[in-house]
Structures are given as C-alpha cells and as structure tokens.
Design an enzyme around this catalytic site. Structure first.
Site, PDB file in Angstrom:
ATOM      1  N   ASP A 170     -12.019   4.976   6.396  1.00  0.00           N
ATOM      2  CA  ASP A 170     -11.588   4.344   5.138  1.00  0.00           C
ATOM      3  C   ASP A 170     -12.280   2.999   4.952  1.00  0.00           C
ATOM      4  O   ASP A 170     -11.644   1.974   4.698  1.00  0.00           O
ATOM      5  CB  ASP A 170     -10.068   4.167   5.132  1.00  0.00           C
ATOM      6  CG  ASP A 170      -9.513   3.981   3.719  1.00  0.00           C
ATOM      7  OD1 ASP A 170     -10.233   4.304   2.751  1.00  0.00           O
ATOM      8  OD2 ASP A 170      -8.362   3.517   3.585  1.00  0.00           O
ATOM      9  N   VAL A 175       2.494  -5.320   3.681  1.00  0.00           N
ATOM     10  CA  VAL A 175       2.069  -6.318   4.655  1.00  0.00           C
ATOM     11  C   VAL A 175       2.751  -7.638   4.307  1.00  0.00           C
ATOM     12  O   VAL A 175       2.707  -8.081   3.152  1.00  0.00           O
ATOM     13  CB  VAL A 175       0.535  -6.486   4.665  1.00  0.00           C
ATOM     14  CG1 VAL A 175       0.118  -7.548   5.677  1.00  0.00           C
ATOM     15  CG2 VAL A 175      -0.137  -5.160   4.979  1.00  0.00           C
ATOM     16  N   GLY A 191       0.827  -1.195   0.000  1.00  0.00           N
ATOM     17  CA  GLY A 191       0.000   0.000   0.000  1.00  0.00           C
ATOM     18  C   GLY A 191       0.859   1.240   0.000  1.00  0.00           C
ATOM     19  O   GLY A 191       2.090   1.176  -0.087  1.00  0.00           O
ATOM     20  N   GLY A 192       0.194   2.399   0.109  1.00  0.00           N
ATOM     21  CA  GLY A 192       0.928   3.651   0.068  1.00  0.00           C
ATOM     22  C   GLY A 192       1.819   3.858   1.272  1.00  0.00           C
ATOM     23  O   GLY A 192       2.851   4.521   1.174  1.00  0.00           O
ATOM     24  N   LYS A 227       2.663  -5.527   9.255  1.00  0.00           N
ATOM     25  CA  LYS A 227       2.628  -4.341   8.404  1.00  0.00           C
ATOM     26  C   LYS A 227       3.900  -3.547   8.656  1.00  0.00           C
ATOM     27  O   LYS A 227       4.142  -3.072   9.769  1.00  0.00           O
ATOM     28  CB  LYS A 227       1.396  -3.493   8.715  1.00  0.00           C
ATOM     29  CG  LYS A 227       1.222  -2.299   7.772  1.00  0.00           C
ATOM     30  CD  LYS A 227      -0.098  -1.595   8.040  1.00  0.00           C
ATOM     31  CE  LYS A 227      -0.312  -0.442   7.067  1.00  0.00           C
ATOM     32  NZ  LYS A 227      -1.615   0.243   7.292  1.00  0.00           N
TER      33      LYS A 227
END
Length: 405
Positions: free
Chosen positions: A127, A23, A18-19, A38
C-alpha cells in the site's frame, strides 16, 4: 482527561481516520512523551488478524514507522508508534504542487532506503501511496520521511486473507500484476514508489491505466518539467511488466543517486519547501509535559452557612408544639359522661380530733357518747322502717311461693 489503555496510554485527540480505525495523539505515562496510537475496533476476525500482523512488525529503521507496542481494553485494541508532526506527502503536494527535482530526489532516496529495510525482513508493504509516507515537521531544513501503515503488509509465503481473484491496495497505486491477482512481491511495491515519484514531480495523481497503455509501445518521453535523469529512474519503476521493472529497492536507490548527480544545481531564487507542523496546538488541559489533572475548585473563604439537611421521604410524625414559657393554669379534668355518684365528704380533721379528745376524758357514759359521735350516722328512722317492711313482705311472698310447689 481522555480514555486510558492499560493504565499507560492516554488518548488526547484524533489526528487521522481510516477504514480500519483512527489514529490518536496520546500520552505515554511510562515514557513521558506524546506518541501516535492507532485504535482499532474489533469488528471481525479478518480485521483483527490484520491488526495482529501489523503490530507484530518490529523494523527498526530511521525511515520506517513500525509499531512499537500495543494494548487492549474491552472491545478495542491499539498499537503505538512515534508521533510524526509534519503530515504526509499528500499534504506537501496539496500545499506546493510540483516539487523541486532535488527535493524529490531526497525524498525518494529516503523512501527507497526504508523500503529496502522492509523487504529485507521478507515483508511486502502492498500500500505505497503519498498518504502513508509521513514527515517530521522540519520546516525549511532537510526533509525526513518514514514509511508507515503496514495494515495490508504480508510476509512472503504467508497465507493471504483475500481470495486469489481479489487484490488489496489503493486504486491508482496498485501494480498491474496485482490487479490481475498475482501473488504479492517486492516489484509491486517498487511500482507504487514510481507512481509516488511521478506524483511529486508533476503535482497531480498519475493515471495508472493510461501509463500502462503508453508503455505498451515502449518507454514514453519525460512529462513536462521532469528532468530526463530522474525520468529514467521513474520509468524503470513504473514499467507495466514486472520483469522489466527494478527488482530491488537497493538497485533502484543506486540508480537514483546516480541520476541526482546529473541534475542541474538548485535555483537560488526558488522558494524553499517548508514542512509545517500539521498537528496544531495541544487541546485544552494538555501541556508539552503531558495532560494536566483537573484542579479542585478553591475552598470558599469565611464562614459558610450550614446547608439544610435533606427532607426525609415518607410521612413524618407531627412535632409537639413548643412548651409555653412562665406558669401555666392547670387544665380542668375532663367531665365524665353519664350520671355520677355524689361524693361523700371526708370527716373534717377538727371533728375527728374533738371526738378523740372526748373519748379520753369524762365518765364512761360520756366517753361512749363521744365514741358514738365520732362514728358515721345511719339512715334516719323514717327511711329505715319502710325498707324493713318491704323486705319482710318479699320474704313472706317468697316463702309462700316455695310452699305451693
């Protein structure tokens, strides 16, 4: 096998990116099981602060996937959570498209239950989207989801990390008031739940802006294939006006349970939805009981040749030649340069012993002659006379020269 954090968490293989980081599937050496880790690189203070906020959440609920622990190593930090093998709701929609209404009702009930636990802690998720709702690999059994990724979560009353005119979230799943810069609140999360529900029922990502336009003239009719009881609940979640929306996750869940009771029975000929294991096999060197240490190469059998020693560096002295075997001739001594004096031979042992014997016997004259015979002889008279004459002449010349001064 892989990088280890704090001597406990060993990274095995990446499972999502992800940004904010990646993970990984990791092995917990203390708890002896695989977990999700993560990993965040400390790129800037804002990202690190979001990480601190996320790892500080401790929400214990069967439908919430919150961080369990954390560790740091050099320029990277990580937090850990349970490993979910079934992928996300995005994977399920990609595999099956529109899902059966009863199946969607079960998923929504679990999602609202988890969100109610998050809101009870005073936290706004901010989110809600299919990619952040993870599943256990339950096969064709009852699905089990957990709400994850609290990277943008914020406790009500905490300072925001963005300016008032900006919003955070995934485009297409953000409530209209959030796009206008309103303070984060619980109804904004419920709007995201409504869009996820519509996504599951129609199999396509909803157009949030088009929905806002449609609801401006009242609640539109149910989309094709969506049962009316479920649509009433979904419409109450995606009302553009937050005051007309469900105010709490608990209230929305009660309405959902009532709507599910009104749904027709499941079609027995309908293929069941199967939640596959999306992680796949463990990488090489790993087993269900954890990463295995690299075995040492087997020792070769039988005698082994002794390796040559490494050649020393720099100039080396020339080794002496090996001594030849057997008796060797004595080498001649080196001939000295220039004229050499003629060596006088020593008197022989026989001559000396005869002279000594004569000296002990005979008359006195004979003994004297014998002693003289044993002495070395001087130069002959023909040499001695000229030498003496020359010496007298030199003496006379020298004496004369002294008298003239």
């Amino acid at each position: 096998m892989g990088e280890r954090f704090a001597g406990r968490y060993e990274l095995v293989d990446p499972i999502a990116r992800g940004g904010a980081g990646a993970v990984w599937r990791a092995w917990d050496h203390r708890r002896q099981r695989y977990i999700a880790a993560k990993v965040l690189r400390q790129t800037d203070a804002t990202a690190l602060l979001r990480f601190v906020r996320e790892q500080a959440l401790r929400i214990d609920h069967p439908h919430v996937l919150a961080p369990a622990s954390w560790a740091a190593d050099d320029d990277k930090v990580l937090f850990t959570m349970d490993l979910m093998r079934g992928g996300s709701l995005a994977h399920v929609i990609g595999d099956y498209g529109p899902l059966p209404s009863h199946f969607v009702g079960t998923l929504l009930d679990q999602l609202l239950a988890g969100l109610a636990a998050v809101h009870a802690e005073g936290v706004v998720h901010r989110d809600i989207k299919p990619a952040n709702i993870l599943l256990q690999a339950t096969g064709t059994g009852r699905p089990h989801l957990r709400l994850s990724d609290f990277g943008l979560a914020l406790r009500k009353g905490e300072p925001r990390l963005t300016e008032t005119d900006y919003f955070l979230g995934t485009p297409g799943f953000v409530a209209p008031e959030q796009r206008l810069g309103a303070e984060p609140d619980f109804p904004a999360d419920l709007y995201g739940v409504g869009l996820v529900a519509l996504y599951l029922l129609v199999g396509e990502k909803p157009d949030a802006e088009a929905l806002t336009t449609e609801f401006a003239h009242g609640t539109p009719g149910a989309p094709p294939g969506v049962p009316a009881p479920l649509w009433e609940v979904v419409a109450g979640l995606i009302q553009p006006d937050p005051q007309a929306r469900f105010r709490t996750a608990t209230g929305a869940r009660k309405a959902l349970l009532a709507a599910v009771e009104l749904l027709p029975g499941a079609d027995p000929d309908e293929d069941p939805v199967e939640i596959f294991d999306q992680l796949g096999a463990l990488p090489r060197g790993c087993t269900p009981s954890g990463p295995q240490p690299t075995p040492a190469p087997p020792a070769p059998s039988g005698p082994q040749p002794t390796p040559d020693p490494p050649a020393p560096s720099g100039p080396q002295p020339t080794p002496d030649p090996p001594a030849p075997s057997g008796p060797q001739p004595t080498p001649d001594p080196p001939t000295p340069s220039g004229p050499q004096p003629t060596p006088v031979p020593p008197p022989s042992a026989t001559h000396a012993s005869a002279s000594q014997a004569a000296a002990r016997q005979g008359t006195p004259a004979e003994r004297s002659a014998a002693r003289d015979a044993g002495r070395p002889q001087g130069p002959p008279a023909k040499i001695t006379a000229p030498v003496l004459l020359l010496a007298l002449i030199c003496f006379a010349v020298g004496f004369w020269a002294l008298t003239q001064t």
